[in-house]
Design a protein around this motif. Sequence first.
Motif, mmCIF file in Angstrom:
data_model
loop_
_atom_site.group_PDB
_atom_site.id
_atom_site.type_symbol
_atom_site.label_atom_id
_atom_site.label_comp_id
_atom_site.label_asym_id
_atom_site.label_seq_id
_atom_site.Cartn_x
_atom_site.Cartn_y
_atom_site.Cartn_z
ATOM 1 N N ARG A 311 -9.680 -1.081 0.556
ATOM 2 C CA ARG A 311 -8.897 -2.220 1.058
ATOM 3 C C ARG A 311 -9.215 -3.488 0.269
ATOM 4 O O ARG A 311 -8.313 -4.306 -0.025
ATOM 5 N N HIS A 312 -10.448 -3.649 -0.078
ATOM 6 C CA HIS A 312 -10.825 -4.826 -0.863
ATOM 7 C C HIS A 312 -10.133 -4.823 -2.228
ATOM 8 O O HIS A 312 -9.604 -5.853 -2.693
ATOM 9 N N LEU A 313 -10.119 -3.671 -2.874
ATOM 10 C CA LEU A 313 -9.465 -3.569 -4.173
ATOM 11 C C LEU A 313 -7.951 -3.814 -4.065
ATOM 12 O O LEU A 313 -7.346 -4.440 -4.944
ATOM 13 N N PHE A 314 -7.335 -3.335 -2.984
ATOM 14 C CA PHE A 314 -5.912 -3.556 -2.793
ATOM 15 C C PHE A 314 -5.611 -5.044 -2.580
ATOM 16 O O PHE A 314 -4.652 -5.603 -3.135
ATOM 17 N N LEU A 315 -6.452 -5.721 -1.769
ATOM 18 C CA LEU A 315 -6.265 -7.150 -1.544
ATOM 19 C C LEU A 315 -6.500 -7.940 -2.834
ATOM 20 O O LEU A 315 -5.806 -8.940 -3.126
ATOM 21 N N THR A 316 -7.462 -7.492 -3.622
ATOM 22 C CA THR A 316 -7.720 -8.160 -4.902
ATOM 23 C C THR A 316 -6.522 -8.001 -5.832
ATOM 24 O O THR A 316 -6.122 -8.945 -6.539
ATOM 25 N N SER A 332 -11.150 -12.038 7.819
ATOM 26 C CA SER A 332 -12.492 -11.761 8.349
ATOM 27 C C SER A 332 -12.916 -10.342 7.989
ATOM 28 O O SER A 332 -12.103 -9.423 7.902
ATOM 29 N N LEU A 333 -14.193 -10.186 7.800
ATOM 30 C CA LEU A 333 -14.728 -8.861 7.475
ATOM 31 C C LEU A 333 -14.580 -7.901 8.655
ATOM 32 O O LEU A 333 -14.433 -6.692 8.450
ATOM 33 N N ASP A 334 -14.571 -8.434 9.856
ATOM 34 C CA ASP A 334 -14.432 -7.574 11.037
ATOM 35 C C ASP A 334 -13.062 -6.887 11.029
ATOM 36 O O ASP A 334 -12.967 -5.685 11.280
ATOM 37 N N LYS A 335 -12.018 -7.645 10.725
ATOM 38 C CA LYS A 335 -10.683 -7.055 10.644
ATOM 39 C C LYS A 335 -10.559 -6.123 9.444
ATOM 40 O O LYS A 335 -9.920 -5.073 9.522
ATOM 41 N N LEU A 336 -11.185 -6.493 8.352
ATOM 42 C CA LEU A 336 -11.116 -5.663 7.150
ATOM 43 C C LEU A 336 -11.684 -4.272 7.393
ATOM 44 O O LEU A 336 -11.212 -3.288 6.844
ATOM 45 N N ALA A 351 2.117 -6.094 2.972
ATOM 46 C CA ALA A 351 2.701 -5.004 2.171
ATOM 47 C C ALA A 351 2.948 -3.824 3.085
ATOM 48 O O ALA A 351 2.493 -3.790 4.237
ATOM 49 N N SER A 352 3.678 -2.821 2.573
ATOM 50 C CA SER A 352 3.945 -1.622 3.365
ATOM 51 C C SER A 352 2.827 -0.607 3.173
ATOM 52 O O SER A 352 2.052 -0.680 2.217
ATOM 53 N N VAL A 353 2.796 0.340 4.074
ATOM 54 C CA VAL A 353 1.804 1.403 3.988
ATOM 55 C C VAL A 353 2.055 2.244 2.748
ATOM 56 O O VAL A 353 1.102 2.702 2.098
ATOM 57 N N GLN A 354 3.349 2.429 2.383
ATOM 58 C CA GLN A 354 3.665 3.208 1.191
ATOM 59 C C GLN A 354 3.120 2.547 -0.066
ATOM 60 O O GLN A 354 2.620 3.219 -0.981
ATOM 61 N N ASP A 355 3.209 1.208 -0.123
ATOM 62 C CA ASP A 355 2.655 0.489 -1.269
ATOM 63 C C ASP A 355 1.148 0.687 -1.367
ATOM 64 O O ASP A 355 0.586 0.862 -2.448
ATOM 65 N N PHE A 356 0.482 0.688 -0.219
ATOM 66 C CA PHE A 356 -0.979 0.878 -0.197
ATOM 67 C C PHE A 356 -1.346 2.292 -0.667
ATOM 68 O O PHE A 356 -2.293 2.468 -1.439
ATOM 69 N N GLU A 357 -0.565 3.299 -0.237
ATOM 70 C CA GLU A 357 -0.843 4.670 -0.641
ATOM 71 C C GLU A 357 -0.603 4.861 -2.139
ATOM 72 O O GLU A 357 -1.353 5.612 -2.799
ATOM 73 N N LYS A 358 0.439 4.227 -2.690
ATOM 74 C CA LYS A 358 0.691 4.310 -4.141
ATOM 75 C C LYS A 358 -0.457 3.684 -4.927
ATOM 76 O O LYS A 358 -0.856 4.199 -5.979
ATOM 77 N N PHE A 359 -0.998 2.605 -4.396
ATOM 78 C CA PHE A 359 -2.113 1.942 -5.083
ATOM 79 C C PHE A 359 -3.352 2.842 -5.099
ATOM 80 O O PHE A 359 -4.070 2.918 -6.120
ATOM 81 N N LEU A 360 -3.596 3.495 -3.992
ATOM 82 C CA LEU A 360 -4.799 4.356 -3.907
ATOM 83 C C LEU A 360 -4.738 5.492 -4.937
ATOM 84 O O LEU A 360 -5.777 5.945 -5.411
ATOM 85 N N LYS A 361 -3.504 5.935 -5.283
ATOM 86 C CA LYS A 361 -3.381 7.014 -6.271
ATOM 87 C C LYS A 361 -3.753 6.573 -7.661
ATOM 88 O O LYS A 361 -4.028 7.409 -8.536
#
Length: 363
Positions: A311-316, A332-336, A351-361
Amino acid sequence: MALAAQQIPRWFNSIKSSSFINTTQLTKRFTRPGKTLLPGFSAQPQMSSDNYFLQWGFRSYQTSSLWNSSQQTNSNNQGNYPAQSTLLPSMSEQSQKAQKIPNFDSELSLEGLDDLPPLSPLQPVSEEEAIQIIADPPLPPGSFTLRDYVDHSETLQKLVLLGVDLSKIEKHPDAANLLLRLDFEKDVKQILFFLKDLGIEDNYLGTFLTKNYAIFSEDLEDLKTRVAYLRSKNFSKADVAQMVRNAPFLLNFSVERLDNRLGFFQKELELSVKKTRDLVVRLPRLLTGSLEPVKENMKVFNTRLFKVKERHLFLTYLGRAQYDPEKPNYISLDKLVSIPDEIFCEELANASVQDFEKFLKTL
């Protein structure tokens, strides 16, 4: 009259002492070595068996009866006989009087005593004899509590005095079999001295043994070897005592098992030797408890950490990794860490969940 068979054993014991005393007194009074007791009666040789007492009892009865009869006759006839009359009866008088004395030998022979049956356990006894019988309480044939065996076991008595709670120990099915077979001097005392030398205080021995009574099944030399191993790993004597108090089963583990546990935590947690030692001193049950919960927890720490990193890398990547509460768009780190992926993408990443999944790949 002949004595009844049931009365012989008790009568025989009662005449032993009285017959021996009477015979001894008469023997000392009327006999000397090589002399006769009375005409026709020779002193009998010494015997060591019970026949000695019985025969002398019959003889002394006959002898004393003759003597008393002669004394009475002389006293009644002192005025009718001259002064030179003898005090002892003549041989004819002795024979006549002897024939009138009942012959116990003919009615009860010594050899016949051996043929008498022993007293039966069901033989009736008098009330006086009954109250003199002292019987130990029988050992319980079976029980669900150790309290029933305390009166019969020195080991259990000493353990109770030390403060051991038998009501907790008896819940374990193998406890009674172990403790009742222990000899306090051979099996228990040496373990107690070992624990005291280790640093276990007297007022804690009862609590320790209540939790770990199984230490009595361990070999003393093995226990010393395990302590020596911990000292070789630079655990101080105070450290070992603290670890044993907080983890009573620690010394029940072999050296190989202790070494494997220390190596596991040092490797998995990537700790230095000193930090590993400090960890197990504070939490010694890490060495004695099951490793499965530890492995599961470590897996969840590693998974969560990896999730936070994603999640940190995606936000970066989106330019939204802002963790300063004094600046706008603060995250906040608690929400993260805690919120699900859908909420993370919608509220924090925009962003959408699909965008997050594409990034993880792409990682």
